[in-house]
Motif scaffolding. Structure first.
Motif, PDB file in Angstrom:
ATOM      1  N   GLU A 153       0.828  -1.207   0.000  1.00 23.88           N
ATOM      2  CA  GLU A 153       0.000   0.000   0.000  1.00 23.88           C
ATOM      3  C   GLU A 153       0.859   1.252   0.000  1.00 23.88           C
ATOM      4  O   GLU A 153       1.967   1.257   0.540  1.00 23.88           O
ATOM      5  N   VAL A 154       0.290   2.316  -0.592  1.00 23.78           N
ATOM      6  CA  VAL A 154       0.916   3.634  -0.627  1.00 23.78           C
ATOM      7  C   VAL A 154      -0.127   4.649  -0.179  1.00 23.78           C
ATOM      8  O   VAL A 154      -1.269   4.620  -0.651  1.00 23.78           O
ATOM      9  N   TRP A 155       0.289   5.558   0.723  1.00 24.50           N
ATOM     10  CA  TRP A 155      -0.596   6.584   1.275  1.00 24.50           C
ATOM     11  C   TRP A 155       0.023   7.957   1.082  1.00 24.50           C
ATOM     12  O   TRP A 155       1.231   8.133   1.236  1.00 24.50           O
ATOM     13  N   VAL A 183      -3.445   5.773  -2.052  1.00 23.62           N
ATOM     14  CA  VAL A 183      -3.322   6.024  -3.487  1.00 23.62           C
ATOM     15  C   VAL A 183      -3.023   4.757  -4.272  1.00 23.62           C
ATOM     16  O   VAL A 183      -3.137   4.751  -5.498  1.00 23.62           O
ATOM     17  N   ALA A 184      -2.646   3.689  -3.554  1.00 17.92           N
ATOM     18  CA  ALA A 184      -2.402   2.411  -4.221  1.00 17.92           C
ATOM     19  C   ALA A 184      -2.514   1.289  -3.203  1.00 17.92           C
ATOM     20  O   ALA A 184      -2.116   1.451  -2.046  1.00 17.92           O
ATOM     21  N   PRO A 219       0.605  -2.762 -10.151  1.00 17.90           N
ATOM     22  CA  PRO A 219      -0.144  -2.668 -11.416  1.00 17.90           C
ATOM     23  C   PRO A 219      -1.008  -1.410 -11.458  1.00 17.90           C
ATOM     24  O   PRO A 219      -1.596  -1.005 -10.449  1.00 17.90           O
ATOM     25  N   ALA A 220      -1.080  -0.802 -12.640  1.00 16.99           N
ATOM     26  CA  ALA A 220      -1.865   0.422 -12.819  1.00 16.99           C
ATOM     27  C   ALA A 220      -3.304   0.253 -12.341  1.00 16.99           C
ATOM     28  O   ALA A 220      -3.896   1.196 -11.804  1.00 16.99           O
ATOM     29  N   ALA A 221      -3.873  -0.936 -12.494  1.00 19.03           N
ATOM     30  CA  ALA A 221      -5.262  -1.173 -12.074  1.00 19.03           C
ATOM     31  C   ALA A 221      -5.447  -0.986 -10.571  1.00 19.03           C
ATOM     32  O   ALA A 221      -6.574  -0.771 -10.114  1.00 19.03           O
ATOM     33  N   ASP A 222      -4.362  -1.029  -9.807  1.00 25.24           N
ATOM     34  CA  ASP A 222      -4.437  -0.908  -8.353  1.00 25.24           C
ATOM     35  C   ASP A 222      -3.899   0.423  -7.841  1.00 25.24           C
ATOM     36  O   ASP A 222      -3.623   0.581  -6.644  1.00 25.24           O
ATOM     37  N   VAL A 223      -3.736   1.390  -8.754  1.00 26.33           N
ATOM     38  CA  VAL A 223      -3.227   2.725  -8.430  1.00 26.33           C
ATOM     39  C   VAL A 223      -4.293   3.745  -8.806  1.00 26.33           C
ATOM     40  O   VAL A 223      -4.944   3.612  -9.841  1.00 26.33           O
ATOM     41  N   ALA A 224      -4.476   4.756  -7.965  1.00 25.42           N
ATOM     42  CA  ALA A 224      -5.422   5.842  -8.262  1.00 25.42           C
ATOM     43  C   ALA A 224      -4.772   6.754  -9.306  1.00 25.42           C
ATOM     44  O   ALA A 224      -4.174   7.787  -8.977  1.00 25.42           O
ATOM     45  N   LEU A 225      -4.880   6.366 -10.562  1.00 27.39           N
ATOM     46  CA  LEU A 225      -4.191   7.054 -11.652  1.00 27.39           C
ATOM     47  C   LEU A 225      -4.620   8.514 -11.802  1.00 27.39           C
ATOM     48  O   LEU A 225      -3.833   9.339 -12.288  1.00 27.39           O
ATOM     49  N   PHE A 234       3.638   0.856 -11.661  1.00 23.31           N
ATOM     50  CA  PHE A 234       4.197   2.074 -11.088  1.00 23.31           C
ATOM     51  C   PHE A 234       4.958   1.734  -9.819  1.00 23.31           C
ATOM     52  O   PHE A 234       4.505   0.917  -9.015  1.00 23.31           O
ATOM     53  N   ALA A 235       6.102   2.384  -9.649  1.00 27.58           N
ATOM     54  CA  ALA A 235       6.871   2.285  -8.419  1.00 27.58           C
ATOM     55  C   ALA A 235       6.808   3.646  -7.725  1.00 27.58           C
ATOM     56  O   ALA A 235       6.780   4.683  -8.390  1.00 27.58           O
ATOM     57  N   PHE A 236       6.777   3.635  -6.398  1.00 27.46           N
ATOM     58  CA  PHE A 236       6.699   4.862  -5.614  1.00 27.46           C
ATOM     59  C   PHE A 236       7.930   5.001  -4.725  1.00 27.46           C
ATOM     60  O   PHE A 236       8.405   4.011  -4.162  1.00 27.46           O
ATOM     61  N   TYR A 237       8.423   6.222  -4.596  1.00 29.11           N
ATOM     62  CA  TYR A 237       9.493   6.523  -3.647  1.00 29.11           C
ATOM     63  C   TYR A 237       8.893   6.596  -2.243  1.00 29.11           C
ATOM     64  O   TYR A 237       8.070   7.472  -1.976  1.00 29.11           O
ATOM     65  N   PRO A 238       9.290   5.719  -1.337  1.00 30.47           N
ATOM     66  CA  PRO A 238       8.734   5.787   0.018  1.00 30.47           C
ATOM     67  C   PRO A 238       9.014   7.107   0.733  1.00 30.47           C
ATOM     68  O   PRO A 238       8.213   7.541   1.553  1.00 30.47           O
TER      69      PRO A 238
END
Length: 161
Positions: A29-31, A37-38, A58-64, A115-119
């Motif tokens: 998860e990403v907040w 947001v994911a 996966p893009a389907a699991d990200v608030a694009l 998509f990858a996110f910077y923590p």
């Protein structure tokens, strides 16, 4: 809390060139800005010598709708050209909070559409509920959890590793 019976992974046992590992089944998860947001159970991990894993969602699991293309690109000798994304929730904006490989080099095709996110550029990232610690430095986006053992590239003095 890490299972005390689980063997820790050393980033020095990870390969170069990097490997892509299926992290399915783990909740990633990403907040940001008080919003999730994911969230996925279909993440992939990229494992590379001296680096904490990077999780690709996966893009389907990200608030694009919260991502907008940024004016930045970088090149990875293994994965290809990365595109960067700004993240905006309400009045808050995180520049270059995420990246993707729209046309990855063969062998890394599975990253297309992820998509990858910077923590360190979002409020919180978790893996199975454990808060992730960001990799030192501003360039790398590794996710440090209790199951990962370093030392990790990214801190001052590690550029030549």
């Amino acid at each position: 809390m890490t299972d005390p019976h689980r063997v820790r992974e050393s980033v020095w046992a990870y390969p170069r060139p990097p490997a892509v590992d299926d992290a399915s089944g783990r909740t990633v998860e990403v907040w940001f800005g008080g919003r999730q947001v994911a969230s996925t159970r279909s993440a992939l991990r990229v494992l590379e010598t001296s680096h904490p894993p990077v999780y690709y969602l996966p893009a389907a699991d990200v608030a694009l709708e919260l991502l907008t293309p940024a004016e930045a690109v970088s090149a990875c000798e293994w994965k290809g050209l990365a595109s960067y994304w700004d993240l905006t929730v309400g009045e808050r904006r995180a520049a270059h909070a995420a990246w993707s490989y729209p046309d990855p080099i063969p062998g890394y095709d599975v990253l297309r559409g992820c998509f990858a996110f910077y923590p360190g550029r979002v409020d919180r990232c978790t893996v199975d509920g454990e808060a992730v610690r960001p990799q030192d430095g501003g360039f790398y986006g590794g996710w440090i959890t209790d199951e990962i053992a370093g030392p990790f590239k990214g801190a001052p003095g590690t550029t030549g590793w």
